[in-house]
Design a protein around this motif. Structure first.
Motif, PDB file in Angstrom:
ATOM      1  N   TYR A  73       0.937  -1.265  -0.103  1.00 25.85           N
ATOM      2  CA  TYR A  73       0.020  -0.015   0.318  1.00 25.85           C
ATOM      3  C   TYR A  73       0.893   1.209  -0.189  1.00 25.85           C
ATOM      4  CZ  TYR A  73      -3.053   3.433   1.930  1.00 25.85           C
ATOM      5  OH  TYR A  73      -3.735   4.781   2.088  1.00 25.85           O
ATOM      6  N   ASN A  74       0.423   2.326  -0.707  1.00 28.33           N
ATOM      7  CA  ASN A  74       0.966   3.531  -0.662  1.00 28.33           C
ATOM      8  C   ASN A  74       0.207   4.533  -0.048  1.00 28.33           C
ATOM      9  OD1 ASN A  74       1.828   6.214  -1.645  1.00 28.33           O
ATOM     10  ND2 ASN A  74       3.072   5.372  -3.258  1.00 28.33           N
ATOM     11  N   GLY A 103      -3.032   6.026  -2.013  1.00 31.39           N
ATOM     12  CA  GLY A 103      -3.770   5.164  -1.778  1.00 31.39           C
ATOM     13  C   GLY A 103      -3.656   3.773  -2.664  1.00 31.39           C
ATOM     14  N   THR A 104      -2.921   3.828  -3.414  1.00 28.56           N
ATOM     15  CA  THR A 104      -2.497   2.547  -4.508  1.00 28.56           C
ATOM     16  C   THR A 104      -2.368   1.321  -3.541  1.00 28.56           C
ATOM     17  OG1 THR A 104      -1.656   3.791  -6.426  1.00 28.56           O
ATOM     18  CG2 THR A 104      -1.447   1.650  -6.299  1.00 28.56           C
ATOM     19  N   TRP A 157      -7.293   2.823  -2.753  1.00 30.10           N
ATOM     20  CA  TRP A 157      -8.046   3.156  -1.689  1.00 30.10           C
ATOM     21  C   TRP A 157      -7.946   4.700  -0.962  1.00 30.10           C
ATOM     22  CZ3 TRP A 157      -6.308  -1.664   1.942  1.00 30.10           C
ATOM     23  CH2 TRP A 157      -6.909  -2.795   1.422  1.00 30.10           C
ATOM     24  N   SER A 158      -8.417   5.125   0.075  1.00 33.11           N
ATOM     25  CA  SER A 158      -8.386   6.551   0.525  1.00 33.11           C
ATOM     26  C   SER A 158      -6.681   6.566   0.928  1.00 33.11           C
ATOM     27  CB  SER A 158      -9.116   6.699   1.751  1.00 33.11           C
ATOM     28  OG  SER A 158      -9.126   5.950   2.767  1.00 33.11           O
ATOM     29  N   ALA A 159      -6.263   7.774   1.058  1.00 30.94           N
ATOM     30  CA  ALA A 159      -4.806   7.639   1.567  1.00 30.94           C
ATOM     31  C   ALA A 159      -4.669   7.813   3.092  1.00 30.94           C
ATOM     32  CB  ALA A 159      -4.017   8.885   0.707  1.00 30.94           C
ATOM     33  N   GLY A 160      -3.577   7.634   3.297  1.00 38.61           N
ATOM     34  CA  GLY A 160      -3.190   8.075   4.903  1.00 38.61           C
ATOM     35  C   GLY A 160      -3.169   6.912   5.971  1.00 38.61           C
ATOM     36  N   TRP A 161      -3.652   5.618   5.486  1.00 45.55           N
ATOM     37  CA  TRP A 161      -3.747   4.582   6.194  1.00 45.55           C
ATOM     38  C   TRP A 161      -2.129   4.155   6.583  1.00 45.55           C
ATOM     39  CZ3 TRP A 161      -8.064   3.189   8.176  1.00 45.55           C
ATOM     40  CH2 TRP A 161      -9.280   3.611   7.387  1.00 45.55           C
ATOM     41  N   THR A 162      -1.893   3.832   7.892  1.00 46.91           N
ATOM     42  CA  THR A 162      -0.525   3.877   8.402  1.00 46.91           C
ATOM     43  C   THR A 162      -0.269   2.565   8.739  1.00 46.91           C
ATOM     44  OG1 THR A 162      -1.225   4.422  10.706  1.00 46.91           O
ATOM     45  CG2 THR A 162      -0.175   6.005   9.153  1.00 46.91           C
ATOM     46  N   HIS A 163      -1.193   1.544   9.125  1.00 45.95           N
ATOM     47  CA  HIS A 163      -0.680   0.428   9.648  1.00 45.95           C
ATOM     48  C   HIS A 163      -1.867  -0.822   8.947  1.00 45.95           C
ATOM     49  CE1 HIS A 163       0.943   2.786  12.647  1.00 45.95           C
ATOM     50  NE2 HIS A 163       1.680   1.835  12.843  1.00 45.95           N
ATOM     51  N   PHE A 164      -1.484  -1.886   8.817  1.00 51.37           N
ATOM     52  CA  PHE A 164      -2.315  -2.937   8.419  1.00 51.37           C
ATOM     53  C   PHE A 164      -1.885  -4.186   9.405  1.00 51.37           C
ATOM     54  CE2 PHE A 164      -2.122  -0.155   4.967  1.00 51.37           C
ATOM     55  CZ  PHE A 164      -3.388  -0.157   4.326  1.00 51.37           C
ATOM     56  N   ASN A 187      -5.484   4.334  10.710  1.00 53.46           N
ATOM     57  CA  ASN A 187      -4.820   5.603  10.407  1.00 53.46           C
ATOM     58  C   ASN A 187      -4.350   6.327  11.671  1.00 53.46           C
ATOM     59  OD1 ASN A 187      -4.436   8.377  10.152  1.00 53.46           O
ATOM     60  ND2 ASN A 187      -5.518   8.259   7.969  1.00 53.46           N
ATOM     61  N   SER A 188      -3.081   6.256  12.087  1.00 54.50           N
ATOM     62  CA  SER A 188      -2.425   6.874  13.527  1.00 54.50           C
ATOM     63  C   SER A 188      -2.953   8.501  13.456  1.00 54.50           C
ATOM     64  CB  SER A 188      -1.080   6.599  13.320  1.00 54.50           C
ATOM     65  OG  SER A 188      -0.274   7.084  12.336  1.00 54.50           O
ATOM     66  N   SER A 189      -3.257   9.161  12.596  1.00 55.35           N
ATOM     67  CA  SER A 189      -3.657  10.708  12.743  1.00 55.35           C
ATOM     68  C   SER A 189      -4.894  10.983  12.969  1.00 55.35           C
ATOM     69  CB  SER A 189      -3.197  11.146  10.983  1.00 55.35           C
ATOM     70  OG  SER A 189      -1.728  11.288  10.919  1.00 55.35           O
ATOM     71  N   SER A 190      -5.822   9.947  12.355  1.00 54.02           N
ATOM     72  CA  SER A 190      -7.101  10.379  12.470  1.00 54.02           C
ATOM     73  C   SER A 190      -7.686   9.059  13.588  1.00 54.02           C
ATOM     74  CB  SER A 190      -7.931  10.326  11.290  1.00 54.02           C
ATOM     75  OG  SER A 190      -7.830   8.954  10.697  1.00 54.02           O
ATOM     76  N   GLY A 191      -7.106   8.268  14.022  1.00 53.40           N
ATOM     77  CA  GLY A 191      -7.887   7.093  14.606  1.00 53.40           C
ATOM     78  C   GLY A 191      -8.803   6.220  13.791  1.00 53.40           C
ATOM     79  N   GLU A 192      -9.084   6.539  12.514  1.00 55.91           N
ATOM     80  CA  GLU A 192      -9.943   5.724  11.807  1.00 55.91           C
ATOM     81  C   GLU A 192      -9.560   4.261  11.795  1.00 55.91           C
ATOM     82  OE1 GLU A 192     -12.092   5.966   7.426  1.00 55.91           O
ATOM     83  OE2 GLU A 192     -10.490   7.141   7.869  1.00 55.91           O
ATOM     84  N   VAL A 193     -10.453   3.191  11.866  1.00 53.76           N
ATOM     85  CA  VAL A 193      -9.883   1.762  11.950  1.00 53.76           C
ATOM     86  C   VAL A 193     -10.942   1.093  10.909  1.00 53.76           C
ATOM     87  CG1 VAL A 193     -11.035   1.407  14.030  1.00 53.76           C
ATOM     88  CG2 VAL A 193      -9.227  -0.154  13.157  1.00 53.76           C
ATOM     89  N   HIS A 194     -10.626   0.076  10.260  1.00 49.64           N
ATOM     90  CA  HIS A 194     -11.412  -0.725   9.463  1.00 49.64           C
ATOM     91  C   HIS A 194     -11.456  -2.222   9.973  1.00 49.64           C
ATOM     92  CE1 HIS A 194     -12.621   2.108   5.862  1.00 49.64           C
ATOM     93  NE2 HIS A 194     -12.984   2.534   6.933  1.00 49.64           N
ATOM     94  N   PHE A 195     -12.041  -2.991   9.983  1.00 52.17           N
ATOM     95  CA  PHE A 195     -12.043  -4.702   9.936  1.00 52.17           C
ATOM     96  C   PHE A 195     -12.366  -5.002   8.599  1.00 52.17           C
ATOM     97  CE2 PHE A 195     -11.603  -6.168  14.410  1.00 52.17           C
ATOM     98  CZ  PHE A 195     -11.037  -5.000  14.837  1.00 52.17           C
TER      99      PHE A 195
END
Length: 560
Positions: A40-41, A45-46, A67-74, A89-97
């Motif tokens: 992931y980039n 978001g690639t 995908w949307s940009a900015g995800w930091t961890h998988f 996303n460590s900046s926003s706290g957003e999380v997906h399962f």
């Protein structure tokens, strides 16, 4: 004292130069018997999902998206046989399962939420078959022990603690059925070996210490399921391969990889049959290009019975073979090194990947033609005569030239050495393999294990020693250098525990023999040359005098 007990780390390395720069996350996962990774980039978001072939030789993109940009961890995990990935996303706290679709054709989002910001590391582990996480913030030291909910709608926080800040490398592993953790601070070198408490309320520190700074760590399990650690320094390329234990680790190999890799990711690559194999994927976000290094031993090049393992198609050459042509017969009495070079080079060529071919108009191409027709058409004397003729012309054929004749050398020591000039290079490696010659003497450490590991990892090796005079004087064993040496080619090892486990083809004796390699330490009963405190040595099992023969150097070549 230096540890000379070194081999290039990894059995073979495959290069993927086509990888673009910019990937920021590499996350391995499995679907059934197939191994994959998500790359992931976070800037654009690639995202790709790539499949890894079971021999590690190839990767192929099976799905790509934006995908949307900015995800930091998988964070990958499995539950009830299904593969899932947590995206954070460590900046926003957003999380997906997310649930990974069959054949890695993307994901289905099962749950979206928001966690606290700033977490820098997630460490997955299992209690029984159920997935758990350690979430850590390296800036503040905040740590959560989490249990992933049965409904896959987040986590239940089992405990919240504060650890020391600054840890930036974590490697989970299982030892004796217990969850363990390596925690390392690359800025200070502080390292802990921890046991995760069953109550999920912290860890027991079983061992700690201070390592050199700047390591990047990753873990993998070998074919026997034993946990291992890779420590890599991007600035120098120095790499350690370690076996993890109860409260620390044992260094197995020390060597060098390509410098500048921002990611080193352990891969347990599954196979249709047999246990998974350990690999490491290396990648540079800024420069692009990737390497996949096979770490586990392979046995394709070995013929094993209940007692011994021997290298397939490694000839036993007799340095004074009576069938030698007249023009090189005089080379025989002093030809032990040339005979050993020919044996090792023939073994490397015979056991290489079928897809690798030497370049045309090279001496390796000529020698390979003899090897490929041996023993049906070409003979032992033909192999030996080829090598003797190069030596007689004062241009001996050697391992670095063999490597260069497959593809240009990528790394060499010294940097300006000429692979086609015997003695110019100490070591060299390319996408097709590696070669080295290492001189040893007083204060160096070399053991049987070095050569046994070399055989397992398809390294064709030569051992050079001095015909050391052993004399007893006033009850003391006095060793004196004879300044006359001998060379043998390593041909296998004994499987059972033995005092002389290394098998060698001796070109002087024209037979396979067993040796022990160890280190002598000076004492009131042992005197070493030049007042040395210690010196590596060789001993033959069939020598009734048990003479200690001092080691001079060892050479190796490996083709992938």
């Amino acid at each position: 004292m230096q540890d000379s007990n070194q081999l290039p780390v990894g059995r073979r390395t495959y290069t993927a130069d086509w990888w673009a720069s910019g990937w920021t996350s590499i996350t391995p996962f499995h679907l059934g018997s197939q191994s994959y990774y998500l790359i992931y980039n976070k800037t654009n978001g690639t995202v790709h999902m790539d499949r890894v072939s079971e021999d590690g030789r190839a990767t192929s993109t099976v799905w790509s998206w934006t995908w949307s940009a900015g995800w930091t961890h998988f964070v990958p995990f499995t539950m009830s046989g299904q593969q899932y990935i947590i995206a954070y996303n460590s900046s926003s706290g957003e999380v997906h399962f997310d649930r990974v679709r069959p054949n890695a054709q993307g994901v289905d989002i099962l749950w979206m939420g928001r966690w606290g910001t700033g977490f820098t590391h997630f460490v997955p582990f299992y209690v029984g078959d159920h997935p758990h996480l350690i979430a850590y913030n390296s800036d503040t030291g905040l740590v959560h022990f989490d249990r992933i909910t049965d409904r896959l709608n987040g986590v239940d926080v089992a405990s919240s603690l504060t650890w020391a800040s600054g840890f930036d490398q974590f490697v989970p592993y299982v030892f004796n059925g217990e969850n363990r953790l390596v925690a390392y601070n690359s800025a200070t070198g502080l390292v802990h070996f921890d046991r995760i408490l069953p109550a999920l309320n912290g860890v027991d520190v079983l061992g700690s210490g201070t390592w050199a700074r700047g390591w990047r760590l990753t873990g993998y399990d070998d074919v026997n399921g034993e946990p291992h650690l890779i420590a890599y320094n991007a600035g120098t390329g120095l790499v350690h391969q370690d076996r993890l234990g109860h409260s620390g680790m044992q260094i197995l190999q020390v060597g060098y990889w390509k410098t500048g890799q921002s990611h080193v990711v352990g891969l347990n690559v599954r196979r249709a049959s047999g246990a998974p194999r350990g690999f490491v994927l290396g990648y540079s976000t800024t420069a692009g290009g990737a390497t996949i290094t096979m770490l586990d031993d392979d046995t394709e090049h070995l013929a094993c019975d209940a007692t011994d393992c021997r290298i397939r198609d490694l000839p036993l050459l007799h340095q004074t073979d009576p069938a030698l042509p007249a023009d090189v017969a005089a080379q025989g009495p002093l030809g032990c090194y040339d005979a050993s070079i020919a044996m090792a080079a023939a073994g490397a060529l015979a056991n290489r990947s079928p897809s690798a071919s030497p370049l045309t108009a090279t001496r390796t191409r000529d020698f390979d033609a003899l090897v490929s027709s041996w023993p049906a058409t070409s003979s032992n004397a033909d192999l030996l005569a080829f090598q003797y003729r190069t030596a007689k012309a004062r241009d001996p054929y050697y391992f670095h030239e063999l490597l260069q004749d497959f593809s240009p050398i990528e790394r060499r020591v010294p940097a300006a050495c000429d692979p086609r000039a015997y003695g110019s290079c100490k070591s060299a490696d390319s996408r097709y393999g590696d070669a080295y010659r290492i001189f040893v003497g007083p204060g160096d450490f070399v053991s049987d294990d070095l050569f046994v590991r070399g055989v397992r990892q398809k390294v064709m090796q030569i051992i050079a020693f001095d015909w050391t005079r052993n004399t007893t004087v006033d009850g003391r064993l006095v060793l004196e250098l004879a300044n006359a040496g001998h060379k043998v080619a390593v041909s296998g090892f004994r499987r059972a525990t033995t005092s002389h486990p290394v098998l060698v083809n001796d070109p002087g004796a024209n037979r396979q023999r067993r040796i022990h390699v160890g280190v002598l330490e000076a004492s009131s009963r042992l005197v070493l040359p030049n007042g040395a405190a210690s010196w590596p040595y060789v001993e033959f099992s069939d020598d009734p005098a048990h003479a200690k023969l001092l080691l001079m150097h060892y050479d190796g070549v490996r083709l992938n």
